[in-house]
Design an enzyme around this catalytic site. Structure first.
Site, PDB file in Angstrom:
ATOM      1  NE  ARG A 107      10.795   5.832   8.106  1.00 42.05           N
ATOM      2  CZ  ARG A 107       9.761   5.662   7.283  1.00 42.05           C
ATOM      3  NH1 ARG A 107       9.760   4.656   6.413  1.00 42.05           N
ATOM      4  NH2 ARG A 107       8.749   6.494   7.325  1.00 42.05           N
ATOM      5  CB  ALA A 155       1.651   0.260   6.148  1.00 42.57           C
ATOM      6  NE  ARG A 162       4.176   6.569   1.730  1.00 43.76           N
ATOM      7  CZ  ARG A 162       4.395   5.337   2.112  1.00 43.76           C
ATOM      8  NH1 ARG A 162       4.683   4.404   1.220  1.00 43.76           N
ATOM      9  NH2 ARG A 162       4.315   5.017   3.375  1.00 43.76           N
ATOM     10  N   PRO A 215       0.794  -1.229   0.000  1.00 47.77           N
ATOM     11  CG  PRO A 215      -0.076  -1.077   2.146  1.00 47.77           C
ATOM     12  CD  PRO A 215       0.573  -2.048   1.195  1.00 47.77           C
ATOM     13  CG  ASN A 216      -0.167   4.321   1.379  1.00 50.27           C
ATOM     14  OD1 ASN A 216      -1.164   4.849   0.889  1.00 50.27           O
ATOM     15  ND2 ASN A 216      -0.166   3.772   2.580  1.00 50.27           N
ATOM     16  CG  ASN A 236       8.295  -2.274   0.116  1.00 52.43           C
ATOM     17  OD1 ASN A 236       7.807  -2.395   1.239  1.00 52.43           O
ATOM     18  ND2 ASN A 236       8.890  -1.167  -0.282  1.00 52.43           N
ATOM     19  CE1 TYR A 291       9.121   4.727   2.679  1.00 51.66           C
ATOM     20  CE2 TYR A 291       7.665   6.649   2.774  1.00 51.66           C
ATOM     21  CZ  TYR A 291       8.134   5.460   3.319  1.00 51.66           C
ATOM     22  OH  TYR A 291       7.612   5.006   4.503  1.00 51.66           O
ATOM     23  CD  GLU A 307       9.941  -7.863   5.027  1.00 55.14           C
ATOM     24  OE1 GLU A 307       9.317  -8.914   5.266  1.00 55.14           O
ATOM     25  OE2 GLU A 307      10.194  -6.999   5.885  1.00 55.14           O
ATOM     26  CG  HIS A 328      11.254  -2.693   4.208  1.00 55.55           C
ATOM     27  ND1 HIS A 328       9.883  -2.577   4.151  1.00 55.55           N
ATOM     28  CD2 HIS A 328      11.520  -3.877   4.798  1.00 55.55           C
ATOM     29  CE1 HIS A 328       9.348  -3.653   4.696  1.00 55.55           C
ATOM     30  NE2 HIS A 328      10.313  -4.457   5.088  1.00 55.55           N
TER      31      HIS A 328
END
Ligand code: DQA
Length: 152
Positions: A112, A82, A23, A15-16, A79, A28, A103, A105
Site C-alpha cells: 500500500r 493507523a 470501512r 482506531p477505525n 492490530n 478490509y 502484530e 494487519h
C-alpha cells in the site's frame, strides 16, 4: 494440539477498526468487528484458551489496556491500525511486556502507500502477520498456542 499453559489471550484492535464491514470493504473485507471477534473467541475455545477482545480509537486507552495486559494475560494479538505507523507510546507499552505479542494487519501494508510500509510497533512484537484478512487473527492465536507448546 499439545497441552498448553497459554490460558488467556487478549486481542486489541486500534482506531477505525470498529467500522469494519463498512470501512473500505475492498481493502478490509466485509466482516464487521463484532463478527470477527465472535470468530476469534470461538477459535480460542477450540484451542483451549480464553480470549478477550478490546477496541479503542484512543491512543491513551490502548496504552492503558496494554499495561493492564501485563498483569492479566499470557499472550497478546494487536492490530494497532493507523497508530502502527506513528505511535512511540504504543511501541514503548509493547516493549514493556514480557509475553509474546503478534502484530496483525488485515491488509498487506507493504503493498500500500509508502507511509504504511513502516511499522513503529513491529520491533516490539514477537512477529507480524499482514495481508491475510481476518484469518490473520486466527493464525496469530494458533501461533501463540503453538509457540507456548514448543517452549514447554
Ligand atoms: C491496518 C493497516 C493500517 O495501515 C491502517 O491504518 C488500518 C488498518 C490493517 O489492518 O490492514 O487502520 O492496520
Amino acid at each position: 494440539m499439545p497441552p498448553t499453559t497459554m490460558k488467556r489471550i487478549l486481542v486489541i484492535h486500534g482506531p477505525n477498526l470498529n467500522r469494519l464491514g463498512r470501512r473500505e470493504p475492498e481493502i478490509y473485507g466485509h466482516h464487521t468487528l463484532e463478527a470477527i471477534d465472535a470468530e476469534i473467541i470461538q477459535a480460542g475455545e477450540a484451542l483451549g484458551v480464553i480470549v478477550q477482545t478490546f477496541q479503542s480509537n484512543h491512543e491513551g486507552e490502548l496504552v492503558d489496556r496494554i499495561q493492564q495486559a501485563a498483569e492479566e494475560v499470557d499472550g497478546l494479538v494487536i492490530n494497532p491500525a493507523a497508530y502502527t505507523h506513528t505511535s512511540v507510546a504504543l511501541r514503548d507499552a509493547l516493549q514493556m511486556l514480557d509475553i509474546p505479542v503478534i502484530e496483525v494487519h488485515l491488509s498487506n501494508i507493504y503493498r500500500r502507500e509508502s507511509f504504511r510500509h513502516h511499522s513503529m510497533t513491529a520491533a516490539a512484537a514477537t512477529g507480524q502477520i499482514a495481508g491475510l484478512g481476518k484469518n490473520g487473527y486466527l493464525l496469530a492465536l494458533e501461533a501463540l498456542v503453538r509457540m507456548d507448546a514448543d517452549a514447554s
